[in-house]
Design an enzyme around this catalytic site. Structure first.
Site, short mmCIF file in Angstrom:
data_model
loop_
_atom_site.label_atom_id
_atom_site.label_comp_id
_atom_site.label_asym_id
_atom_site.label_seq_id
_atom_site.Cartn_x
_atom_site.Cartn_y
_atom_site.Cartn_z
N ASN A 6 21.54 -4.94 48.28
CA ASN A 6 20.42 -4.14 47.79
C ASN A 6 19.30 -4.18 48.83
O ASN A 6 18.56 -5.15 48.90
CB ASN A 6 19.95 -4.71 46.43
N LYS A 8 16.71 -2.52 48.94
CA LYS A 8 15.39 -2.22 48.35
C LYS A 8 14.63 -1.26 49.28
O LYS A 8 15.22 -0.31 49.78
CB LYS A 8 14.63 -3.52 48.09
N HIS A 91 17.30 -2.18 37.29
CA HIS A 91 16.84 -3.32 38.10
C HIS A 91 15.46 -3.77 37.58
O HIS A 91 14.65 -2.93 37.18
CB HIS A 91 16.76 -2.91 39.58
N GLU A 93 12.91 -4.56 39.08
CA GLU A 93 11.77 -3.96 39.79
C GLU A 93 11.51 -2.54 39.29
O GLU A 93 10.39 -2.02 39.42
CB GLU A 93 12.03 -4.01 41.31
N GLU A 161 20.74 -10.88 36.68
CA GLU A 161 19.71 -11.28 37.64
C GLU A 161 18.50 -11.84 36.90
O GLU A 161 17.64 -11.06 36.44
CB GLU A 161 19.23 -10.07 38.45
N GLY A 167 13.90 -12.95 44.81
CA GLY A 167 12.91 -12.91 45.87
C GLY A 167 12.81 -14.15 46.73
O GLY A 167 11.90 -14.28 47.54
N SER A 207 18.05 -14.52 44.71
CA SER A 207 17.96 -15.49 45.81
C SER A 207 19.32 -16.02 46.25
O SER A 207 19.46 -17.22 46.52
CB SER A 207 17.06 -16.66 45.44
P1 PGA Z 1 16.90 -11.27 46.16
O1 PGA Z 1 16.98 -9.92 45.33
O2 PGA Z 1 18.28 -11.59 46.68
O3 PGA Z 1 15.92 -11.01 47.24
O4 PGA Z 1 16.44 -12.35 45.21
C1 PGA Z 1 18.07 -9.65 44.50
C2 PGA Z 1 17.81 -8.37 43.74
O5 PGA Z 1 16.68 -8.12 43.34
O6 PGA Z 1 18.74 -7.58 43.54
#
Ligand code: PGA
Length: 245
Positions: A6, A8, A91, A93, A161, A167, A207
């Site tokens: 991802n 982002k 997601h 976010e 998640e 993050g 993470s």
């Molecule tokens: P991250 O994000 O690996 O940076 O924690 C995972 C995600 O939000 O899909």
């Protein structure tokens, strides 16, 4: 193992997008590894069009409408026309920007109607002592799956998640991830006949890095990972994928 990268909004140049694709092509030659790239939409169009490699693609979101006079929206049909196979939906976010359960359910329906497999993200903001988070996860799953037929539900991939673990700030324990994967499969069994729940891929995200991917994968019943920040750093991503073999 499915690894969904991802990107982002981290990737902001064509050069970077192309170099990450070249890396993914090399890594996808490893046995038992499926790499799915989820670039920001301009690069998704650029990289996925005419793709003939083992690398697969996911959109990071899609419209809850069927297109038309909807400025700024990208319809499921437009994505399917590019040969894209997956779409990340729900997601945290996007939920944090106000996306509702109803909108996610609509997006799920648009996705499957156009042959896209939704990667449905679910996750709690905190693990409260009263275990309300378990009910929240059930609600997130139920509201997205209920409108789909059983055949459509078989197209869904689940990505668990925990929001607090996203993050790079905190990591879940392999033991807890294992238990959550079992819990999710148990909920899935309410929506699918017989043992069909075992065929739904369940991924973990939050993470995931080269150092923790192996312990998280070991004996966890997971089918793969959704990787954010570690997927846009060439060394980290390469180490992470190689750590799984
Ligand atoms: P991250 O994000 O690996 O940076 O924690 C995972 C995600 O939000 O899909």
């Amino acid at each position: 193992m499915i690894i969904v990268a991802n990107w982002k909004a981290y990737v902001e140049s064509e050069e970077k997008a192309k170099s990450l694709l070249a890396l993914a092509k090399r890594l996808s030659k490893q046995p038992r590894t499926r790499i799915v790239l989820a670039p920001p939409s301009p690069y998704l169009g650029l990289l996925a069009k005419g793709n003939k490699t083992k690398v697969e693609f996911a959109a990071q979101d899609l419209s809850d409408t069927s297109g038309g006079a909807e400025t700024g929206e990208v319809s499921a049909q437009a994505l399917a026309g590019l040969g894209i196979k997956y779409v990340i939906l729900g997601h945290s976010e996007r939920r944090a920007r106000g996306e509702t359960l109803e909108q996610i359910a609509l997006k799920m329906q648009h996705a499957v109607a156009h042959g896209l497999s939704p990667i449905l993200c679910i996750g709690e903001k905190e693990r409260d002592a009263g275990a309300a988070y378990l009910l929240l996860l059930r609600q997130q799953l139920a509201s997205a799956l209920e409108p789909l037929s059983q055949a459509e539900r078989m197209k869904v991939v689940i990505a668990y998640e925990p929001v607090w673990a996203i993050g790079g700030t905190a990591t879940d324990s392999p033991q807890d991830v294992h238990e959550m994967a079992l819990y999710i499969r148990k909920i899935l069994s309410d929506f699918l006949p017989g043992t069909a729940n075992a065929r739904i891929p369940v991924l973990y995200g939050g993470s995931v890095e080269p150092e923790n991917i192996r312990p998280l994968a070991g004996g966890s019943g997971l089918d793969g990972f959704l990787v954010g920040h570690a997927s846009i750093d060439s060394k980290m991503f390469s180490d992470l994928v190689k750590a799984l073999v």
